[in-house]
Motif scaffolding. Sequence first.
Motif, short mmCIF file in Angstrom:
data_model
loop_
_atom_site.label_atom_id
_atom_site.label_comp_id
_atom_site.label_asym_id
_atom_site.label_seq_id
_atom_site.Cartn_x
_atom_site.Cartn_y
_atom_site.Cartn_z
N GLU A 138 -4.11 -12.42 9.01
CA GLU A 138 -2.79 -12.06 8.48
C GLU A 138 -2.83 -12.30 6.98
O GLU A 138 -3.07 -13.42 6.53
CB GLU A 138 -1.69 -12.91 9.12
CG GLU A 138 -1.38 -12.55 10.55
CD GLU A 138 -0.17 -13.31 11.07
OE1 GLU A 138 0.35 -14.19 10.35
OE2 GLU A 138 0.27 -13.03 12.20
N ILE A 139 -2.63 -11.23 6.24
CA ILE A 139 -2.65 -11.32 4.78
C ILE A 139 -1.21 -11.28 4.27
O ILE A 139 -0.56 -10.24 4.33
CB ILE A 139 -3.47 -10.19 4.15
CG1 ILE A 139 -4.89 -10.17 4.74
CG2 ILE A 139 -3.53 -10.34 2.64
CD1 ILE A 139 -5.75 -9.00 4.26
N HIS A 140 -0.72 -12.41 3.83
CA HIS A 140 0.63 -12.50 3.30
C HIS A 140 0.57 -12.30 1.78
O HIS A 140 -0.27 -12.89 1.10
CB HIS A 140 1.24 -13.87 3.61
CG HIS A 140 1.30 -14.18 5.07
ND1 HIS A 140 2.41 -13.94 5.84
CD2 HIS A 140 0.37 -14.72 5.91
CE1 HIS A 140 2.18 -14.31 7.09
NE2 HIS A 140 0.95 -14.80 7.16
N GLY A 141 1.46 -11.46 1.28
CA GLY A 141 1.45 -11.22 -0.15
C GLY A 141 2.72 -10.54 -0.61
O GLY A 141 3.70 -10.45 0.14
N ASN A 142 2.70 -10.06 -1.84
CA ASN A 142 3.85 -9.38 -2.43
C ASN A 142 3.48 -7.93 -2.75
O ASN A 142 2.44 -7.68 -3.37
CB ASN A 142 4.31 -10.08 -3.70
CG ASN A 142 4.95 -11.42 -3.39
OD1 ASN A 142 5.76 -11.53 -2.48
ND2 ASN A 142 4.59 -12.45 -4.15
#
Length: 209
Positions: A138-142
């Motif tokens: 899971e790649i969390h980012g903006n």
Amino acid sequence: MHKTLAILAIVTAMPLAAQSAAPQLPGQQDASRITGGTYRADPSHSLIEWEVNHFGFNDYFGLFGDVAGTLTLDPKNPAGAKVDMTIPVSKVVTASTGLTEHLLRAGKDGGKPDFFGPSPADARFVSNHIVVDGNEAEIHGNLTLNGVTKPVTLAAEFVGAGANPMNKKETVGFHGEATIKRSDFAITTALPMVSDEVSIDVTVAFEKA
């Protein structure tokens, strides 16, 4: 009779022999092939597909190509990876010339464009936290799109790693999926007839810098 049985045995074995003789693909889902360092997106083999529902009748697709960006990897600390991707919105394409033009046309009588407008800024996704589970993450980012920045989570899968036979560069590939609401990014034309939810499908090949 013995001759017939021998011929049948040969014919039966042929598919197995052909399979064993088939060359191995350069890219394999084997994390031990990944070496640490900075990788750059291969724009010729990286695409971002978006999908919306049209009037409740069917789903419609479009593409962003020429994706650029970097991936920093440390095999000993996969959760510490960093992703920074740039998506040229101005190069959006669809199967319809008229629709592509609509996405990029100026607003009527000097008003706000219906969608991206004629000179849209590049979109950008920057990771800030990654959770790794085997070959998935899971790649969390903006995500910054249309001048608005919102948090987005990308469900990613490691597809393969190895040396590209064309240019000999170390290459790693990933597939990812996410869902965003376009209204979060101030793109509200034709809501709800054209869905607010946009499905994002990402395929990126990264080559070691």
